[in-house]
Design an enzyme around this catalytic site. Structure first.
Site, PDB file in Angstrom:
ATOM      1  N   SER A   1     -41.253   7.256  -5.834  1.00  0.00           N
ATOM      2  CA  SER A   1     -41.656   5.898  -5.478  1.00  0.00           C
ATOM      3  C   SER A   1     -41.605   5.801  -3.960  1.00  0.00           C
ATOM      4  O   SER A   1     -40.526   5.903  -3.368  1.00  0.00           O
ATOM      5  CB  SER A   1     -40.706   4.888  -6.120  1.00  0.00           C
ATOM      6  OG  SER A   1     -41.210   3.584  -6.052  1.00  0.00           O
TER       7      SER A   1
ATOM      8  N   ARG B   1     -26.345   6.472 -11.339  1.00  0.00           N
ATOM      9  CA  ARG B   1     -26.802   5.150 -11.768  1.00  0.00           C
ATOM     10  C   ARG B   1     -26.334   4.876 -13.188  1.00  0.00           C
ATOM     11  O   ARG B   1     -26.372   5.750 -14.042  1.00  0.00           O
ATOM     12  CB  ARG B   1     -28.334   5.056 -11.700  1.00  0.00           C
ATOM     13  CG  ARG B   1     -28.882   5.243 -10.294  1.00  0.00           C
ATOM     14  CD  ARG B   1     -30.387   5.141 -10.250  1.00  0.00           C
ATOM     15  NE  ARG B   1     -30.878   5.505  -8.927  1.00  0.00           N
ATOM     16  CZ  ARG B   1     -32.173   5.578  -8.594  1.00  0.00           C
ATOM     17  NH1 ARG B   1     -33.096   5.337  -9.513  1.00  0.00           N
ATOM     18  NH2 ARG B   1     -32.536   5.920  -7.372  1.00  0.00           N
TER      19      ARG B   1
ATOM     20  N   ARG C   1     -33.681  10.306 -17.835  1.00  0.00           N
ATOM     21  CA  ARG C   1     -32.887   9.116 -17.484  1.00  0.00           C
ATOM     22  C   ARG C   1     -31.401   9.423 -17.650  1.00  0.00           C
ATOM     23  O   ARG C   1     -30.803   9.205 -18.701  1.00  0.00           O
ATOM     24  CB  ARG C   1     -33.296   7.937 -18.370  1.00  0.00           C
ATOM     25  CG  ARG C   1     -32.862   6.576 -17.827  1.00  0.00           C
ATOM     26  CD  ARG C   1     -33.374   5.456 -18.712  1.00  0.00           C
ATOM     27  NE  ARG C   1     -34.825   5.415 -18.746  1.00  0.00           N
ATOM     28  CZ  ARG C   1     -35.588   4.805 -17.856  1.00  0.00           C
ATOM     29  NH1 ARG C   1     -35.036   4.189 -16.826  1.00  0.00           N
ATOM     30  NH2 ARG C   1     -36.906   4.802 -17.968  1.00  0.00           N
TER      31      ARG C   1
END
Length: 428
Positions: free
Chosen positions: A354, A264, A279
């Site tokens: 999630s 990402r 991250r």
């Protein structure tokens, strides 16, 4: 993708539900396109039926002895050819209309489930469960400090290899990453999940089907010379594993667990979590994914969340379960439970999984259906991290840190890691 029938017949429902997400939209122009597309479809279908009747009539008359070159037959054939030309023109017009409608519908997120709490941002999310006792202490280090001291990864050399926000895991760090992956895969397969190892490069159709394209193109890395992208999550290839298929109802639910590296860009996150494993542009993740009958999706959502929680519980990591409000939902989700693990060094809960129910949003984009008797309908899809590996490692380091500088390894992980302790080593 939103249901064209709803756009055509009940756009106010979509408008109202998207307003719960904080999105203001005028669907009247889109409704006109949807109605036009349906009208063209109906007109084409009627003409095709008329043309078929003419063809049958010609056949019957010739079989009855009428000369194939007669004026009556010629007239019927001219009429049939005229209809064919009209059908061809309508098909082209209908195709353009349908393409326009689909391109616009792909930009809209899923509508939230009725149970999803209203809210504008993450501040309105609801805590629904806690597990374990969060550790507190003044001298507790953050995971990246522990990792540097124990020589678990190298960021400076990784910048030389690629760029910032990449890490190279070293020795005990690499072994711990591998141990976590194998532990999670074994835990989930023991619960009935089928393990798959999908491609890391995925095409645009796969990203579109799961909901990453067109909206999140800037978040993904694309290969310059091919229609291929580095997958942002195994959710993408697993969704597309059954793209354009009809799954027999007796095979549902299909439950997959997939390990994959994820990539990402993390656009818009500059300056946040610049140190450590939270991250990164590249990280490993074990993904849970379900294809279910629509009647079973609510229960499946609770189960997939429980299965993700089981990893944290087995590792003894304190966490909480948060239900996301409408304003904080992901693009493809209609309802989501986030698992947030406690990081005592950072003195904060951080998202580690999630778990989302997507309803028929992804299956409509990907054309994945199920058949029961003569009835065919779209399946429902669900996904959840089970878990993000780097964030799990961060949680293990911070929760397992000891006064002697070593890190205690949870009992469940010892057979995979080969030791009950991460010990201090000399940097080289």
């Amino acid at each position: 993708m939103l249901d064209q029938r709803l756009v055509r017949e009940n756009p106010n429902l979509i408008t109202r539900e998207l307003e719960r997400r904080g999105i203001q939209v005028d669907l009247i122009p889109l409704q006109k396109i949807a109605k036009q597309q349906r009208a063209l479809e109906q007109e084409r279908s009627n003409l095709q039926a008329e043309g078929n009747l003419i063809g049958k009539e010609v056949g019957k008359k010739i079989q009855g002895g009428l000369d194939p070159k007669s004026t009556e037959i010629s007239t019927l054939r001219i009429k049939g050819n005229q209809i064919k030309q009209k059908v061809a023109n309508l098909e082209e017009e209908e195709r353009n209309c349908s393409t326009n409608l689909k391109e616009q519908l792909l930009k809209f997120p899923n509508i939230p489930a009725a149970e999803c709490p209203n809210g504008k941002s993450e501040k309105d999310n609801k805590e629904i469960k806690t597990w374990g006792k969060p550790r507190h202490g003044e001298k507790l280090q953050e995971h990246w400090e522990i990792a540097e001291r124990l020589n678990l990864f190298d960021t400076e050399r990784s910048v030389r290899i690629s760029q910032s926000r990449f890490v190279t895991l070293i020795n005990q760090g690499a072994r711990l990453e591998r141990a976590l992956i194998n532990f999670m895969l074994d835990l989930h397969t023991s619960k009935g999940y089928k393990e798959i190892l999908p491609p890391v490069l995925v095409n645009s159709a796969s990203l579109t089907g799961s909901g990453q394209l067109p909206k999140f193109a800037e978040e993904s890395f694309r290969c310059a010379d091919d229609d291929l992208w580095l997958t942002p999550t195994a959710e993408v290839p697993v969704t597309s594993f059954h793209r354009e298929e009809i799954i027999p109802s007796e095979q549902l639910p299909l439950k997959y667990v997939a390990y994959s590296p994820c990539f990402r860009r993390e656009a818009g996150s500059y300056g946040r979590d610049t140190r450590g494993l939270i991250r990164l542009h590249q990280f490993n993740k074990v993904e849970l994914y379900w294809f279910v009958h629509p009647n079973e999706s609510k229960d499946a959502h609770l189960q997939i969340t429980n299965d993700a929680e089981a990893v944290l519980q087995a590792l003894g990591l304190p966490y909480r379960v948060i239900e996301l409000c409408t304003g904080d939902l992901g693009f493809s989700a209609s309802r989501t439970f986030d698992l947030e693990v406690w990081l005592p060094g950072a003195k904060a809960f951080r998202e580690i999984s999630s778990c989302s129910i997507c309803g028929d949003f992804q299956s409509r984009r990907s054309s994945i259906r199920t058949k029961e008797g003569k009835t065919t309908q779209l399946v429902h899809t669900l996904n959840g991290s089970g878990l993000a590996i780097g964030r799990t490692m961060a949680a293990l380091l911070e929760n397992g840190q000891q006064q002697d500088g070593n890190v205690s390894i949870p009992d469940a992980l010892v057979p995979y890691f080969g030791s009950s302790t991460l010990k201090s080593t000399v940097n080289h």
